[in-house]
Design a protein around this motif. Structure first.
Motif, PDB file in Angstrom:
ATOM      1  N   MET A  53     -21.909  51.175  32.353  1.00  0.00           N
ATOM      2  CA  MET A  53     -22.385  51.163  30.964  1.00  0.00           C
ATOM      3  C   MET A  53     -21.975  49.878  30.253  1.00  0.00           C
ATOM      4  O   MET A  53     -22.740  49.327  29.472  1.00  0.00           O
ATOM      5  N   MET A 120     -16.874  65.442  39.081  1.00  0.00           N
ATOM      6  CA  MET A 120     -15.586  65.683  38.438  1.00  0.00           C
ATOM      7  C   MET A 120     -15.203  67.151  38.475  1.00  0.00           C
ATOM      8  O   MET A 120     -14.096  67.526  38.104  1.00  0.00           O
ATOM      9  N   TRP A 223      -5.203  66.354  26.273  1.00  0.00           N
ATOM     10  CA  TRP A 223      -5.770  65.091  26.772  1.00  0.00           C
ATOM     11  C   TRP A 223      -4.755  64.382  27.651  1.00  0.00           C
ATOM     12  O   TRP A 223      -3.605  64.202  27.252  1.00  0.00           O
ATOM     13  N   LYS A 230     -10.065  65.788  29.259  1.00  0.00           N
ATOM     14  CA  LYS A 230      -9.658  66.369  27.989  1.00  0.00           C
ATOM     15  C   LYS A 230     -10.344  67.720  27.856  1.00  0.00           C
ATOM     16  O   LYS A 230     -11.490  67.887  28.282  1.00  0.00           O
TER      17      LYS A 230
ATOM     18  N   ARG B 322     -23.368  70.940  28.015  1.00  0.00           N
ATOM     19  CA  ARG B 322     -22.870  69.566  27.996  1.00  0.00           C
ATOM     20  C   ARG B 322     -23.903  68.622  28.604  1.00  0.00           C
ATOM     21  O   ARG B 322     -24.111  67.507  28.111  1.00  0.00           O
ATOM     22  N   MET B 323     -24.584  69.059  29.663  1.00  0.00           N
ATOM     23  CA  MET B 323     -25.564  68.192  30.310  1.00  0.00           C
ATOM     24  C   MET B 323     -26.831  68.062  29.473  1.00  0.00           C
ATOM     25  O   MET B 323     -27.362  66.978  29.276  1.00  0.00           O
ATOM     26  N   THR B 326     -26.219  65.806  26.654  1.00  0.00           N
ATOM     27  CA  THR B 326     -26.074  64.408  27.079  1.00  0.00           C
ATOM     28  C   THR B 326     -27.446  63.755  27.127  1.00  0.00           C
ATOM     29  O   THR B 326     -27.675  62.675  26.570  1.00  0.00           O
ATOM     30  N   ILE B 327     -28.381  64.441  27.776  1.00  0.00           N
ATOM     31  CA  ILE B 327     -29.722  63.863  27.960  1.00  0.00           C
ATOM     32  C   ILE B 327     -30.408  63.705  26.596  1.00  0.00           C
ATOM     33  O   ILE B 327     -30.944  62.640  26.291  1.00  0.00           O
ATOM     34  N   LEU B 330     -29.023  60.795  24.681  1.00  0.00           N
ATOM     35  CA  LEU B 330     -29.426  59.484  25.187  1.00  0.00           C
ATOM     36  C   LEU B 330     -30.843  59.137  24.747  1.00  0.00           C
ATOM     37  O   LEU B 330     -31.158  57.983  24.474  1.00  0.00           O
ATOM     38  N   THR B 377     -22.635  55.181  25.072  1.00  0.00           N
ATOM     39  CA  THR B 377     -21.540  55.557  25.970  1.00  0.00           C
ATOM     40  C   THR B 377     -20.927  56.894  25.538  1.00  0.00           C
ATOM     41  O   THR B 377     -20.604  57.728  26.375  1.00  0.00           O
ATOM     42  N   THR B 380     -22.614  60.352  26.619  1.00  0.00           N
ATOM     43  CA  THR B 380     -22.552  60.896  27.980  1.00  0.00           C
ATOM     44  C   THR B 380     -21.299  61.747  28.126  1.00  0.00           C
ATOM     45  O   THR B 380     -20.186  61.259  27.931  1.00  0.00           O
ATOM     46  N   PRO B 382     -19.428  62.947  30.671  1.00  0.00           N
ATOM     47  CA  PRO B 382     -18.265  62.605  31.505  1.00  0.00           C
ATOM     48  C   PRO B 382     -17.387  61.518  30.886  1.00  0.00           C
ATOM     49  O   PRO B 382     -16.161  61.578  31.020  1.00  0.00           O
ATOM     50  N   PHE B 383     -17.986  60.540  30.204  1.00  0.00           N
ATOM     51  CA  PHE B 383     -17.163  59.516  29.566  1.00  0.00           C
ATOM     52  C   PHE B 383     -16.571  60.034  28.258  1.00  0.00           C
ATOM     53  O   PHE B 383     -15.430  59.735  27.914  1.00  0.00           O
ATOM     54  N   ASP B 384     -17.349  60.853  27.563  1.00  0.00           N
ATOM     55  CA  ASP B 384     -16.870  61.389  26.291  1.00  0.00           C
ATOM     56  C   ASP B 384     -15.627  62.254  26.470  1.00  0.00           C
ATOM     57  O   ASP B 384     -14.791  62.352  25.571  1.00  0.00           O
ATOM     58  N   LEU B 385     -15.479  62.879  27.647  1.00  0.00           N
ATOM     59  CA  LEU B 385     -14.278  63.683  27.887  1.00  0.00           C
ATOM     60  C   LEU B 385     -13.030  62.824  27.709  1.00  0.00           C
ATOM     61  O   LEU B 385     -11.983  63.313  27.318  1.00  0.00           O
ATOM     62  N   HIS B 386     -13.133  61.544  28.019  1.00  0.00           N
ATOM     63  CA  HIS B 386     -11.973  60.672  27.840  1.00  0.00           C
ATOM     64  C   HIS B 386     -11.813  60.235  26.383  1.00  0.00           C
ATOM     65  O   HIS B 386     -10.729  60.303  25.826  1.00  0.00           O
ATOM     66  N   VAL B 387     -12.895  59.801  25.749  1.00  0.00           N
ATOM     67  CA  VAL B 387     -12.742  59.151  24.439  1.00  0.00           C
ATOM     68  C   VAL B 387     -12.996  60.063  23.245  1.00  0.00           C
ATOM     69  O   VAL B 387     -12.793  59.643  22.109  1.00  0.00           O
TER      70      VAL B 387
END
Lengths: 330, 562
Positions: A53, A120, A223, A230, B322-323, B326-327, B330, B377, B380, B382-387
């Motif tokens: 990305m 995952m 987290w 998280k 969640r999926m 996401t779509i 986007l 970003t 999505t 899978p990335f959002d789970l982190h941020v």
């Protein structure tokens, strides 16, 4: 003279710029250094996705911002020119092009995210069948009145969200299960197999760990930045996280959902041990935990319930009123 | 029947006879008034006051965050500030300024009407705002709501009940105001255009307001419902969101975000409309891809109703949800991209004037591109789970809401200042304001991306000391941003009093609002306005007005271009 300058063909400039933008984008995608260490098996999956990305994003950023800067310099009004610019109100092929390209990019990213999410372990929310063990209990408990009944019901509720499977182990049962409870402003880790209760999360490296997450008061969010995962801890609903740690060390555990005034202080550590150290930690803490429990059980017979509970009152966030109420109940 | 139809043809203000004076005096602006222009100015001025208050709260929060420990504000006060900063910026600044302020001021003028369809409803809608603002200010004296502008239960149920209840009442009031406004905009735009104005030459700001109003009509009632249930839970012993009483906390999140994600588009769609007015005028070139821009507003409006769960990827949401979201999230990038590219193409080949509105418009473009990319970003799962719930999110939404909406409001204020006041603003001060704001915004919000990615959650008064340096950069940026408002305020006040008279049409723009006097007469047009050009027909010699000359000019231009 001016002609000399213009002899550099426009296609060559475009080509050079194209190569430069591509090169910079790929380089920045790989070397942005924006993410912390990778400590779980999910982390490289997320990071690769992020890199893709960032690469696409950098290219688009350079193109659009570059165009804006170029336009602002090249097309500024000459002094004293009060005339209008040429009448150009659209270009259908161009418009189709810039609708189609982003559409392809986002469809591609969409498919990629579904793939990453499934790798995952996100698609097996119910997890390894642990939930089924609980489900028949709930029927008996459901009829109990009062608030305790609901707490128990929550445990038996089989709507579980989060990540129940791991990338490698699939639907196999996890090697280690830890019950995580979020309270204002701390995390409690309860190891059902060994009876250990801890304030930090201790896990062995390379083992499949499942966290069963609950909240007692308000919503918290569990987290692990270095693990890239998280999951909210929700009162009344159980959620899951499952991971395999890939590296030993101390890493932060952070609460990410506003949970009150001291939300920022709700931090602890996850300590990834090698197997030997982990066994030692379990042994030490079991020794500490089990005799205590025995003693407590032995002593309990000579003491009233209230007196037994007293030392734990503060820790549990229970006040005297609740304790008396509980005594009356029994 | 006839009575019901009456307002569509002759606004009540006219049918009541000419009870109003020739010109409004200053005190008319402080009282109930059905003139859409007065209401527009009322919205703009009151919302700007809230912008200042909420901005001061932000400065206090940034000052607190210059050190990792709690030293300036108590954690409770910090949470009250973060809650009310968000609430005021959204519900009392961007929404009322963009929709209430410019929507009311411009829509009737742009379509050649004398007023809005329902002038009294319009005035009532505005006058719901001051009591709402008052409730919010009172709540601060009780410690203020402290559970974030999202006010998730159970935290909102157990934290400062008085402050929280006042907060709910305030939001329900402004929500009602927003619903009334939306009905008014839709009826006005559908029914009161001058006869020659078809949907094909409706100014794009009006298109944007159609999309905005539809969105507000569909989503605002849902928020109101959620908040009223929350109010009942807090004060009347119900248990909709109390798990111990069989309630469900995640349901609130769905109700909240079903409105509050579209609210993001409520705050940016009118701004997109403003962009489409400002850019062509100041580069003397037609808007590129009129239809694409018009329809993409509607596309964003429709898709935008089905993306709300991307705020809940880490909450109690099953994998399919969640999926799916996401779509759908986007997909929003596509119509948004169409707009961005169209504006860039409009700039291309234009004769760009470095006026303050154009600078803010281009600054918006530059910042919104960045905010849009980080938004993809975040969309999505899978990335959002982190941020999720980190400073990365804070950085993202300030790029789109400050870099987008606030820049757009500034652009609009400068662009229509001559129309609203009849005087020109000071260009030098405007440019200084732009440069300070642009640098300040990037200095404040760019480093926040890294904070979030590296592990700093949002909404915290105390943080891990490893983040100190980056936080200090953000704090310096915020000081610059705070300072940048001064040249703007000086410019506005001074120019309103002493600026050069502007005349009807200082920008030589083609939309109808520029055909009347500046400031416009009380019922807008002395004689019925004539639609003698499309809203963006720059580059055609419109002064000549005869069919043949236009065609000839077109031929000439085509010859020139090829």
């Amino acid at each position: 003279m001016a002609k000399e300058k213009e002899t550099v063909p426009i296609s060559l400039i475009t080509l050079t710029l194209g190569i430069a933008v591509t090169g910079i984008s790929f380089w920045y995608g790989q070397n942005n250094g924006l993410l912390p260490e990778q400590v779980s098996e999910q982390a490289p999956l997320v990071d690769d996705f992020f890199q893709v990305m960032v690469t696409i994003g950098t290219a688009l950023f350079l193109l659009v911002e570059g165009a804006i800067v170029f336009i602002m310099i090249k097309f500024r009004r000459k002094k004293g020119d009060e005339t209008d610019a040429p009448y150009v109100e659209g270009n259908l092929p161009l418009e189709i092009f810039w609708t189609a390209i982003p559409a392809f990019i986002v469809i591609g990213l969409g498919i990629y995210s579904v793939d990453v999410y499934s790798q995952m372990g996100g698609f097996d929310a119910i997890g390894s069948g642990i939930a089924h063990n609980h489900s028949h209990h709930s029927v008996e408990i459901a009829s109990l009145p009062g608030s305790e009944a609901n707490l128990l019901m929550a445990e038996g509720d089989n709507r579980e969200y989060g990540m129940g499977a791991t990338p490698v182990e699939g639907k196999l049962p996890p090697d280690l299960t830890v019950n995580v409870t979020g309270i204002q402003y701390a995390w409690l880790f309860n190891y059902p197999d060994t009876g250990i209760v801890a304030g930090e999360l201790h896990v062995p490296v390379g083992k499949d760990v499942q966290l069963s997450i609950e909240a007692q008061d308000v919503i918290h969010s569990f987290w692990l930045p270095q693990f890239r995962i998280k999951q909210d801890a929700i009162p009344g609903e159980k959620t899951l996280l499952r991971f395999v740690a890939t590296q030993t060390g101390h890493y932060p555990v952070v609460c990410a959902e506003l949970c009150g005034a001291y939300h920022g202080a709700m931090r602890t550590e996850v300590i990834v041990h090698n197997q030997e150290e982990y066994n030692q930690w379990v042994a030490e803490n079991q020794i500490a935990a089990v005799p205590d429990l025995n003693k407590a059980v032995a002593v309990q017979q000579e003491r009233s319930d209230g007196a037994f509970l007293e030392p734990f009152v503060e820790q549990m966030g229970v006040n005297e009123h609740t304790v008396t109420a509980l005594q009356h109940l029994h | 029947m006839t009575q019901a139809e009456l307002p569509l043809h002759t606004p009540p203000s006219q049918s009541q006879g000419h009870q109003h004076p020739e010109k409004w005096s200053w005190y008319h602006y402080f009282w109930y008034n059905t003139d859409h222009k007065v209401i527009g100015i009322q919205y703009l001025v009151t919302s700007f006051l809230f912008y200042l208050i909420a901005g001061v709260m932000a400065l206090f929060m940034r000052a607190e965050l210059s050190t990792p420990d709690v030293d300036l504000l108590s954690p409770e006060l910090y949470n009250a500030f973060l809650t009310n900063h968000g609430t005021m910026m959204i519900f009392f600044w961007v929404v009322p300024a963009a929709i209430g302020g410019f929507g009311n001021y411009l829509i009737p003028l742009m379509i050649g009407a004398k007023d809005m369809a329902f002038p009294n409803l319009n005035a009532i809608a505005f006058w719901l705002n001051p009591p709402a603002g008052l409730l919010l200010m009172i709540s601060l004296f009780f410690g203020g709501a402290q559970s974030g502008w999202t006010s998730y239960p159970p935290l909102s149920l157990i934290t400062n009940n008085v402050g929280q209840s006042l907060w709910i009442l305030a939001i329900v009031l402004v929500g009602s105001s927003s619903i009334m406004g939306s009905v008014n905009f839709l009826v006005t735009i559908f029914k009161m255009r001058v006869p020659d104005m078809t949907w094909d030459n409706l100014p794009l700001f009006c298109w944007a307001m159609v999309a905005t109003s539809i969105l507000a009509l569909f989503s605002t009632p849902v928020l109101a419902a959620g908040l009223v249930l929350l109010l009942f839970d807090i004060n009347f012993g119900t248990g909709f969101f109390r798990p111990e009483m069989g309630g469900n906390v995640v349901v609130y999140q769905h109700l909240f975000w079903f409105y509050s994600h579209p609210a993001v588009y409520l705050m940016i769609l009118p701004i997109f409309g403003i962009m489409s007015e400002v850019i062509p005028t100041h580069v003397r070139k037609p808007i590129f891809g009129y239809k694409a821009i018009a329809y993409s507003s509607l596309a964003i409006c429709i898709v935008g109703l089905f993306v709300w769960v991307h705020h809940m990827f880490t909450s109690g949401t099953p994998p399919w949800m969640r999926m799916f979201f996401t779509i759908s999230t986007l997909i929003v990038a596509v119509p948004t991209g169409v707009k961005i590219f169209s504006w860039v193409a409009t700039l291309w080949g234009g004769k760009i004037r470095y006026t303050s509105p154009l600078l803010f418009g281009v600054g918006l473009l530059a910042m919104f591109v960045f905010g849009g990319l980080s938004g993809v970003t975040l969309g999505t799962a899978p990335f959002d789970l982190h941020v999720h719930d980190t400073y990365y999110v804070v950085a993202h939404f300030h790029y789109v809401l400050f870099g987008g909406s606030v820049f757009g409001i500034y652009a609009a204020i400068y662009h229509w200042f001559p129309k609203i006041t009849g005087r020109m603003y000071n260009e030098t001060l405007g440019r200084i304001h732009f440069v300070l704001t642009f640098i300040g915004a990037n200095l404040t919000f760019l480093p926040m991306h890294e904070l979030g990615l590296k592990g700093m959650p949002r909404r915290i008064a105390m943080y891990d000391p490893q983040f100190t340096t980056i936080n200090q950069i953000c704090t310096y940026g915020s000081m610059l941003l705070g300072f940048s408002v001064l040249p703007f305020m000086v410019n506005m006040v001074w120019s309103w009093m002493k600026g050069q008279p502007a005349g009807r049409n200082p920008w030589r723009a083609l939309t109808l609002e520029w055909q009347t006097t500046s400031p416009p007469a009380i019922e807008n047009f002395d004689e019925d306005p004539i639609l003698w050009a499309g809203p963006y027909d720059y580059g055609i010699d419109t002064q000549g007005a005869e069919e043949e000359t236009v065609e000839e000019m077109l031929e000439e231009v085509k010859a020139e271009v090829s």
